[in-house]
Scaffold this active site. Structure first.
Site, short mmCIF file in Angstrom:
data_model
loop_
_atom_site.label_atom_id
_atom_site.label_comp_id
_atom_site.label_asym_id
_atom_site.label_seq_id
_atom_site.Cartn_x
_atom_site.Cartn_y
_atom_site.Cartn_z
CE1 TYR A 135 35.09 76.76 54.76
CE2 TYR A 135 36.70 78.36 53.98
CZ TYR A 135 36.42 77.28 54.92
OH TYR A 135 37.37 76.77 55.70
CE LYS A 188 25.47 67.94 64.26
NZ LYS A 188 25.83 66.95 65.31
CG ASP A 221 28.64 65.28 66.42
OD1 ASP A 221 27.93 64.53 65.00
OD2 ASP A 221 27.51 65.26 67.22
CG ASP A 245 39.04 74.67 57.41
OD1 ASP A 245 38.99 75.30 58.34
OD2 ASP A 245 40.29 74.72 56.89
CG ASP A 249 43.80 72.13 60.33
OD1 ASP A 249 44.03 72.13 59.24
OD2 ASP A 249 44.14 73.34 60.94
C1 IPM Z 1 42.74 75.95 54.67
C2 IPM Z 1 42.52 77.23 55.20
C3 IPM Z 1 41.89 78.06 54.60
C4 IPM Z 1 40.43 77.54 54.59
C5 IPM Z 1 41.93 79.45 55.04
C6 IPM Z 1 43.31 80.03 55.13
C7 IPM Z 1 41.03 80.47 54.34
O1 IPM Z 1 42.47 77.25 56.51
O2 IPM Z 1 42.96 75.78 53.27
O3 IPM Z 1 42.64 74.69 55.26
O4 IPM Z 1 39.50 77.77 55.37
O5 IPM Z 1 40.07 76.88 53.79
MN MN Z 2 42.20 75.06 57.20
#
Ligand code: IPM
Ligand code: MN
Length: 358
Positions: A135, A188, A221, A245, A249
Site C-alpha cells: 500500500y 507469495k 493464489d 484486501d 472480498d
Molecule cells: C478496504 C478498502 C480499502 C482498502 C480502499 C477503499 C482503500 O478496499 O478497506 O478493503 O483497499 O483497504
Molecule cells: Mn477492499
C-alpha cells in the site's frame, strides 16, 4: 446493577449509503448498550467525505483527525473517494489507519443461517496487516510508495518489516487460540523471496511462542483456490495488506454477500469499526442498503472495548448485537442484496427487537 460506563465513540457517516448504515448501526448499538445496563454512548459525529469537502474543503479535515485523537474508538462509514476532486482524492480510511497505526485489520467471514452462501460452512477470520505491504499510501515515512521516473514508467514499492510482521502474527495466533487453533500464513514467497519470505518466516517464528496453535502456510493464489474449494478448512489466516484486501472480498462473497462482511481496524489502544463494502452511491437515499456489515463491525468494536477495559457489560453488548443480526437473518429478514424485501430501517428495527433476547 451499576450502569457500566461507556467511552465516547466517534461517528463518521461518510459517503453514499454511509449515512443510512451508520445511523442504522448507532440505533442497534444504543439498544444493545441499554439492554446490557451500560450508560448511553456519548456519540461524537465527525465529518468525512463529500460533506466534509463541501463544509471544510477536504474529505478528512484535520479537525476530524484531531477529534479522533481524543477518542478510544469510532465507527467509520464508507467513502466514495473516486468521486472526490482530483486534488483531494485520498482514501480517508487509509489515512486514519496510518495516522493511528491501526495495524490489524480483523475480517471475519462466516455463513449465516438464512443466507444463501457459496461456502455454507465458511467460518474464518482474515487478519490483515494494515500498516505497510504493497500500500503506497502508508509504506513510506515520507513520500509515496509509488513513483514515476517518466510519464511512461511507474514503480511501486512493497514494504515488509520484522516489527510489523511480528505484531500481526501475534494478533493472529492470539485469535486462533480462542478459536479452532489454526493459523495459515498467506504469502507469495516463491516470487517475492525477500519480502514475502520475511513475512512467512517471521510469522513462523512468532507462532513458535504459541505451541497450542497449529501453523501452516500457502501461496496467495493457492489460498484463494483453497478458499473456494474448501473454505471450512480455514480458521485464521494472516497475510500482507494487499493480499488481505483481495482475499477478504473473496471470503465475504463466499459467505453470502459483502453486505455481511465486517471488519475491525485496531491497535492495542484504539479501534475503528468499518464495513468491508464501499459507498454504493447508486443505492444511497433509497433505504435499501444492507446495514448488517457495519452493525457486525460495531459488535466487534464493543467486544474489543469490553476486552480491553475488562468491561463485561460492553463485551455482552457486542455479543447481543452479533446474535441479534444473526437471528434476524435466520428469521429470513434481509435486505435486497441477500434476496430479501426488508428496507434498511425495517431490518434495523428487527435487529433492535432481538437485541434484548438472551
Ligand atoms: C478496504 C478498502 C480499502 C482498502 C480502499 C477503499 C482503500 O478496499 O478497506 O478493503 O483497499 O483497504
Ligand atoms: Mn477492499
Amino acid at each position: 446493577m451499576r450502569a457500566a460506563t461507556t467511552p465516547r465513540l466517534g461517528l463518521i457517516e461518510g459517503d453514499g449509503i454511509g449515512p443510512e448504515v451508520v445511523r442504522a448501526t448507532r440505533l442497534v448499538v444504543d439498544e444493545a448498550l441499554s439492554a446490557s445496563g451500560v450508560m448511553p454512548v456519548d456519540w461524537v459525529p465527525l465529518p468525512m467525505g463529500l460533506t466534509a469537502i463541501a463544509e471544510c474543503g477536504a474529505p478528512l479535515p484535520e479537525s476530524t483527525l484531531a477529534a479522533l485523537d481524543g477518542l478510544d474508538a469510532w465507527i467509520l462509514g464508507p467513502h466514495d473517494n473516486a468521486a472526490y476532486p482530483p486534488e483531494t482524492r485520498i482514501a480517508p480510511g487509509g489515512v486514519i489507519r496510518k495516522r493511528f497505526d491501526l495495524y490489524a485489520n480483523i475480517r471475519p467471514a462466516r455463513a449465516f443461517e438464512g443466507v444463501r452462501a457459496t461456502a455454507s460452512d465458511i467460518d474464518l477470520v482474515l487478519v490483515r496487516e494494515n500498516s505497510e505491504g504493497f500500500y503506497a499510501d502508508r509504506n513510506m515515512f515520507a513520500g509515496s510508495g509509488e513513483f514515476q521516473p517518466t510519464a511512461d514508467v511507474a514503480l511501486a514499492v512493497g514494504l515488509v518489516t520484522r516489527a510489523a510482521t511480528e505484531r500481526i502474527a501475534r494478533e493472529a495466533c492470539l485469535l486462533a487460540a480462542t478459536r479452532r487453533g489454526r493459523v495459515t500464513i498467506v504469502h507469495k514467497a516463491n516470487v517475492l523471496p525477500m519480502t514475502m519470505g520475511l513475512f512467512r518466516d517471521v510469522c513462523y517464528e512468532v507462532a513458535r511462542e504459541y505451541p497450542t496453535v497449529r501453523v501452516d502456510d500457502l501461496h496467495v493464489d493457492a489460498a484463494a483456490a483453497q478458499m473456494v474449494r474448501a473454505a471450512a478448512e480455514f480458521d485464521v489466516l494472516v497475510t500482507e495488506n494487499m493480499f488481505g484486501d483481495i482475499l477478504s472480498d473473496l471470503a465475504g462473497e463466499l459467505a453470502g454477500s459483502l453486505g455481511l462482511a465486517a471488519s475491525l481496524n485496531c491497535s492495542a489502544t484504539r479501534a475503528m469499526a468499518q464495513a468491508v463494502h464501499g459507498a454504493a452511491p447508486a443505492l444511497a437515499g433509497h433505504n435499501r442498503a444492507n446495514p448488517a456489515a457495519l452493525q457486525l463491525s460495531a459488535a466487534m468494536l464493543l467486544h474489543w472495548l469490553g476486552i480491553r477495559d475488562g468491561n463485561e457489560a460492553l463485551r455482552q453488548a457486542g455479543a447481543r448485537v452479533d446474535r441479534a443480526v444473526a437471528a434476524t437473518l435466520a428469521a429470513g429478514i434481509a435486505t435486497a442484496d441477500l434476496g430479501g424485501l426488508a428496507s434498511t430501517s425495517e431490518f434495523t428495527e428487527q435487529v433492535c427487537a432481538r437485541v434484548h433476547r438472551r
